[in-house]
Design a protein around this motif. Sequence first.
Motif, mmCIF file in Angstrom:
data_model
loop_
_atom_site.group_PDB
_atom_site.id
_atom_site.type_symbol
_atom_site.label_atom_id
_atom_site.label_comp_id
_atom_site.label_asym_id
_atom_site.label_seq_id
_atom_site.Cartn_x
_atom_site.Cartn_y
_atom_site.Cartn_z
ATOM 1 N N ILE A 155 0.849 -1.190 0.000
ATOM 2 C CA ILE A 155 0.000 0.000 0.000
ATOM 3 C C ILE A 155 0.889 1.246 0.000
ATOM 4 O O ILE A 155 1.726 1.414 0.886
ATOM 5 C CB ILE A 155 -0.920 0.009 1.229
ATOM 6 C CG1 ILE A 155 -1.789 -1.255 1.241
ATOM 7 C CG2 ILE A 155 -1.797 1.252 1.243
ATOM 8 C CD1 ILE A 155 -2.643 -1.397 2.488
ATOM 9 N N PRO A 156 0.733 2.133 -0.979
ATOM 10 C CA PRO A 156 1.578 3.340 -1.026
ATOM 11 C C PRO A 156 1.098 4.382 -0.013
ATOM 12 O O PRO A 156 -0.020 4.321 0.503
ATOM 13 C CB PRO A 156 1.400 3.820 -2.472
ATOM 14 C CG PRO A 156 0.027 3.352 -2.843
ATOM 15 C CD PRO A 156 -0.184 2.049 -2.138
ATOM 16 N N LYS A 157 1.963 5.365 0.236
ATOM 17 C CA LYS A 157 1.583 6.445 1.142
ATOM 18 C C LYS A 157 0.658 7.444 0.454
ATOM 19 O O LYS A 157 -0.231 8.013 1.088
ATOM 20 C CB LYS A 157 2.837 7.151 1.655
ATOM 21 C CG LYS A 157 3.716 6.277 2.535
ATOM 22 C CD LYS A 157 4.925 7.041 3.037
ATOM 23 C CE LYS A 157 5.788 6.167 3.944
ATOM 24 N NZ LYS A 157 6.992 6.903 4.426
ATOM 25 N N ALA A 158 0.894 7.683 -0.838
ATOM 26 C CA ALA A 158 0.080 8.654 -1.581
ATOM 27 C C ALA A 158 -1.108 7.960 -2.217
ATOM 28 O O ALA A 158 -0.979 6.894 -2.821
ATOM 29 C CB ALA A 158 0.933 9.338 -2.651
ATOM 30 N N ALA A 159 -2.285 8.595 -2.094
ATOM 31 C CA ALA A 159 -3.502 8.045 -2.679
ATOM 32 C C ALA A 159 -3.536 8.354 -4.167
ATOM 33 O O ALA A 159 -2.967 9.350 -4.629
ATOM 34 C CB ALA A 159 -4.729 8.640 -1.994
ATOM 35 N N PRO A 160 -4.206 7.515 -4.968
ATOM 36 C CA PRO A 160 -4.339 7.808 -6.402
ATOM 37 C C PRO A 160 -5.197 9.045 -6.624
ATOM 38 O O PRO A 160 -5.957 9.467 -5.749
ATOM 39 C CB PRO A 160 -4.996 6.549 -6.963
ATOM 40 C CG PRO A 160 -5.632 5.880 -5.798
ATOM 41 C CD PRO A 160 -4.811 6.230 -4.606
ATOM 42 N N SER A 161 -5.071 9.639 -7.816
ATOM 43 C CA SER A 161 -5.785 10.882 -8.130
ATOM 44 C C SER A 161 -7.228 10.639 -8.557
ATOM 45 O O SER A 161 -7.943 11.587 -8.862
ATOM 46 C CB SER A 161 -5.041 11.628 -9.249
ATOM 47 O OG SER A 161 -4.941 10.804 -10.406
ATOM 48 N N VAL A 162 -7.648 9.396 -8.604
ATOM 49 C CA VAL A 162 -9.023 9.044 -8.974
ATOM 50 C C VAL A 162 -9.623 8.212 -7.856
ATOM 51 O O VAL A 162 -8.899 7.669 -7.005
ATOM 52 C CB VAL A 162 -9.040 8.260 -10.307
ATOM 53 C CG1 VAL A 162 -8.577 9.130 -11.453
ATOM 54 C CG2 VAL A 162 -8.185 7.002 -10.204
ATOM 55 N N PRO A 163 -10.932 8.068 -7.804
ATOM 56 C CA PRO A 163 -11.546 7.269 -6.742
ATOM 57 C C PRO A 163 -11.070 5.814 -6.767
ATOM 58 O O PRO A 163 -11.008 5.187 -7.819
ATOM 59 C CB PRO A 163 -13.045 7.366 -7.050
ATOM 60 C CG PRO A 163 -13.187 8.611 -7.848
ATOM 61 C CD PRO A 163 -11.938 8.736 -8.655
ATOM 62 N N LEU A 164 -10.708 5.314 -5.591
ATOM 63 C CA LEU A 164 -10.311 3.916 -5.417
ATOM 64 C C LEU A 164 -11.414 3.209 -4.635
ATOM 65 O O LEU A 164 -11.687 3.554 -3.481
ATOM 66 C CB LEU A 164 -8.979 3.811 -4.671
ATOM 67 C CG LEU A 164 -8.560 2.409 -4.218
ATOM 68 C CD1 LEU A 164 -8.342 1.498 -5.422
ATOM 69 C CD2 LEU A 164 -7.287 2.470 -3.364
ATOM 70 N N HIS A 165 -12.047 2.236 -5.270
ATOM 71 C CA HIS A 165 -13.125 1.485 -4.638
ATOM 72 C C HIS A 165 -12.635 0.066 -4.358
ATOM 73 O O HIS A 165 -12.112 -0.603 -5.260
ATOM 74 C CB HIS A 165 -14.363 1.446 -5.536
ATOM 75 C CG HIS A 165 -14.863 2.808 -5.927
ATOM 76 N ND1 HIS A 165 -15.476 3.665 -5.045
ATOM 77 C CD2 HIS A 165 -14.818 3.475 -7.117
ATOM 78 C CE1 HIS A 165 -15.814 4.784 -5.664
ATOM 79 N NE2 HIS A 165 -15.417 4.692 -6.928
ATOM 80 N N VAL A 166 -12.806 -0.393 -3.126
ATOM 81 C CA VAL A 166 -12.369 -1.726 -2.707
ATOM 82 C C VAL A 166 -13.599 -2.582 -2.452
ATOM 83 O O VAL A 166 -14.494 -2.192 -1.689
ATOM 84 C CB VAL A 166 -11.493 -1.650 -1.448
ATOM 85 C CG1 VAL A 166 -11.117 -3.046 -0.978
ATOM 86 C CG2 VAL A 166 -10.236 -0.836 -1.726
ATOM 87 N N LEU A 167 -13.653 -3.742 -3.090
ATOM 88 C CA LEU A 167 -14.760 -4.675 -2.933
ATOM 89 C C LEU A 167 -14.227 -5.925 -2.251
ATOM 90 O O LEU A 167 -13.374 -6.632 -2.801
ATOM 91 C CB LEU A 167 -15.378 -5.025 -4.290
ATOM 92 C CG LEU A 167 -16.285 -3.957 -4.934
ATOM 93 C CD1 LEU A 167 -15.485 -2.733 -5.361
ATOM 94 C CD2 LEU A 167 -17.009 -4.534 -6.144
ATOM 95 N N VAL A 168 -14.691 -6.179 -1.019
ATOM 96 C CA VAL A 168 -14.155 -7.253 -0.176
ATOM 97 C C VAL A 168 -15.118 -8.430 -0.182
ATOM 98 O O VAL A 168 -16.316 -8.257 0.103
ATOM 99 C CB VAL A 168 -13.934 -6.753 1.260
ATOM 100 C CG1 VAL A 168 -13.281 -7.847 2.105
ATOM 101 C CG2 VAL A 168 -13.067 -5.495 1.268
ATOM 102 N N PRO A 169 -14.644 -9.659 -0.496
ATOM 103 C CA PRO A 169 -15.529 -10.833 -0.575
ATOM 104 C C PRO A 169 -15.875 -11.399 0.804
ATOM 105 O O PRO A 169 -15.443 -12.494 1.183
ATOM 106 C CB PRO A 169 -14.714 -11.820 -1.413
ATOM 107 C CG PRO A 169 -13.295 -11.472 -1.104
ATOM 108 C CD PRO A 169 -13.266 -9.987 -0.919
ATOM 109 N N ALA A 170 -16.658 -10.667 1.574
ATOM 110 C CA ALA A 170 -17.103 -11.103 2.896
ATOM 111 C C ALA A 170 -18.296 -10.247 3.279
ATOM 112 O O ALA A 170 -18.685 -9.319 2.552
ATOM 113 C CB ALA A 170 -15.970 -10.978 3.918
#
Length: 690
Positions: A155-170
Amino acid sequence: MLQSISAVRFDPTVPLWVLGVLAALCVLAAGPALWRRARGGVLRLLCFAVVLLWLAGPRLVQETREALNDIAVMVVDRTGSMAVGNRAALVDEAAAKLQAEAAQMPGMELRTVTVPESGHDGTRLFSALDRTLADIPRSRLAGVMMLTDGEVHDIPKAAPSVPLHVLVPASGEQTDRRIRIIEAPSYGIVGKSVRLRLAVDDLGVDHAGQSAPLTIQRDGEAPRVVQVPVGTEQSIEIPITRAGPTVVELAAAPMPGEVSDLNNHAVVSINGVRDRLRVLLVSGEPHAGERTWRRLLKADPSVDLVHFTILRPPEKDDMTPLNELALIAFPVRELFQVKIKEFDLIILDRFSNRGILPPPYLRNIADYVRQGGALLLSVGPEFSGPGSLAYSPLAPVLPAEPLSGNASTIEAPFRPQVTALGERHPVTAGLPGDKPGGTPAWGEWYRRLVPNTTRGQAVMSGPDGQPLLLLDRVGEGRAALLLSDQIWLWSREHEGGGPQAELLRRVAHWLMKEPALEEEALTASVDGGTLSIERRTTSDAPPPPVTATSPGGQATTLTLKPTAPGRATVTLAAPDPGVWRVSDGTRTAFAAAGSSNPLEIADLRATGTYLADITRASSGSVHWLEPSGAPELRSVEPDRVTSGASWIGLRRNHDHLVTGVNAIPLLPAWAALPLLLGLAFAAWRRESVA
C-alpha cells in the motif's frame, strides 16, 4: 463520435497591458462627460469601446472534436489467501457483473488486471496497478476498483488521483487466530535444548488476558499441550536429542468463529549438530601412518583430539627410570575409567595389548561401545600376535578375529576394492576414484590381514575377496576394523594416492551415528513446494512403496525409483504447509513444509482496515460483497459524490481529441472602421447642436 463546439475567443493585437492602459485612458476621457451628462458622451464612450474591442481581436472558434473513452481499471486479487472460503466465487461473480455493467456505459472502457500468487512477496496489487497505469493517460482515468480480501502488502503512502473502490468478498470484518514465530534457531547442539520464541495472536478481536491451548509435537512423538497467553511472547524449550533435522510442529487450538485455521499451525526444522567432538587416538607404536590420523583429525576444527603414542612397550625394559620414559605419564585410569564416556570416538591405531591397559580398562572400552560408544581399529601384524586385542576382554565387540600365527599377515601389493555391499553402503558408495565392476583409480597397499571369523558388514575387500574394512553394530554402539595399516600410502600420493581423507571421515561419522550415513534410512525433505523422498538400503531387493501423508491427513502411496545402488527416490507436489509424514511400513520420516508465501497466511481475515485510509483519501469507498454482491456502476461528474451505499462512481473526464479548428473574426477591420467613423460623426453632430 465527432462533436462540433463553438466558442468566442480573443486574440489581442497588442499586449494585454497596453490594452489595459488604453482602456483606462478611455475611461478618463469619457468619464467627465458622462458625469456632467454632456451631449455626445455616450457616443464618445461607444467609439472608445469599438476601438478597444477591435484591438482585443474577438473570434468565433468552431472546433470539431472526437470524444475519447474514459478508462477504468479493475484489479482482481488471485493470491493464495483468496482461496479461503468462498472468496474466489464471490470475486468471480462480482467481476462478471462489473464487466457487464461497464460494457453498457457509453464512453467507458474497463481494463482488468489479474494479480496471481507470486511467491514470498505477499499480495502486491498496487505494483500491478502501477504497471497498468503506465499506459493510461491520467486525463482519461475514471477510477480504480480492487476486488481483494484487503490483505495487501504494498500500500503506497500517496492516494491515487481518482476514486479507489475496494470490494471485499465477505459480509464484514473477520477474525483469525495465528501462530507467529518470532525467533527459531536453525540448529541446536545435540544433548542440549534450544529456545523458540513465538506468540499466539487473535486478530480482529480483543482477547487480551485470555489463554489458548498450544500443542507441541516433535518428530511424530506424543504431543504435549501447554496454555499460552494470547498476544504475549512466549519461550518454548525444545530438547535436541539426535543429530540431523528435528521437526517441531506447533498448533494453536482453533478460535470460535475464525475464518480459517491454516495459520494456527507452524513448523520449525532444527538441525541437530554435535558440539566439539572429543576423539581419543592411541597409537600403539610410532609408524609412518600415525601422522595421517593426526592430520586428518586436527584438520577438522570441530574435533578435540587427545592423542597418545606408546613410544616404548613394557617388554623393552632397559632399566631406565620411569620418570624418564615419557614427558608426561599415560593417564590410563583417567582416560579409560573416569572420562571414557566423554569421548565420542576412540581410535586404536596398531595398538597391542602388552600390559599397557589392564583387563578392567579393556572391559570398560567394551562396555563403552555396547552403551552407545564408537570404536575404530586400524591394525597391522600386531593384531595376529600374542598381544592381539582379539584375545583380550575387548574381543566381543571387535568385528573380526585373526588367523593364528603369521598366516594371517599377507605382504603383497594389492589394490583395495569396494565390495558389492559397499557399493550400496553410504560409507563407501561413490568414493572418488572407485569404478564399480572395474579397477579403482587409486594406489596400491602392501600389507593386509586375513581374518578367521568376521561379523558385521564387509564394505571393502582385498584382491581375493577377503574382508578389508568391516563395520559392525554392537549393542547401542558401533565398531569398525580396518585390516591394514597402510592407508597412509594414499595420503603420500603413492601411485596417485586415494580417498583416504573421505573414507576415514565417513567411517568416523558413521561410527558416531551421523544420520546422512545410515545404511538403512528413509529421509524426506520439502523444497520449493516439492516433497523429495529417498530410501537408502544395503539390500538389493526392490524398495517397498511409501505412503506420504499431507498435513491435512490425505495419504498418497508412491513407488520409489532406483537412482543408484542402494538408493531410490520419488517426488510429490507438496503445496500444503505443515508436517508431511512418510512411511514405508517400517521406518517413518518427517519433513517440514513452510508456506510458499508466509505473508499471505500471516493474516487470513477479509478486512477493509488496511485499505480504509487510502480509499478515503482518494474519495473512494469500501464495499462488502456479501450478501448483495457487487454494487452498481455509475458515471459521475468530477465534482460530484463518487459512491453510495449500493453504488460506486466512475468519473467522467470529457477528454477529447481536436480534429479541426475554424476561426471567424467577429470585428474585422473592414467592419470596425466604418462603425468607428459612424459613431464619431454621430457624436460630433450631437455635440454641435446648440
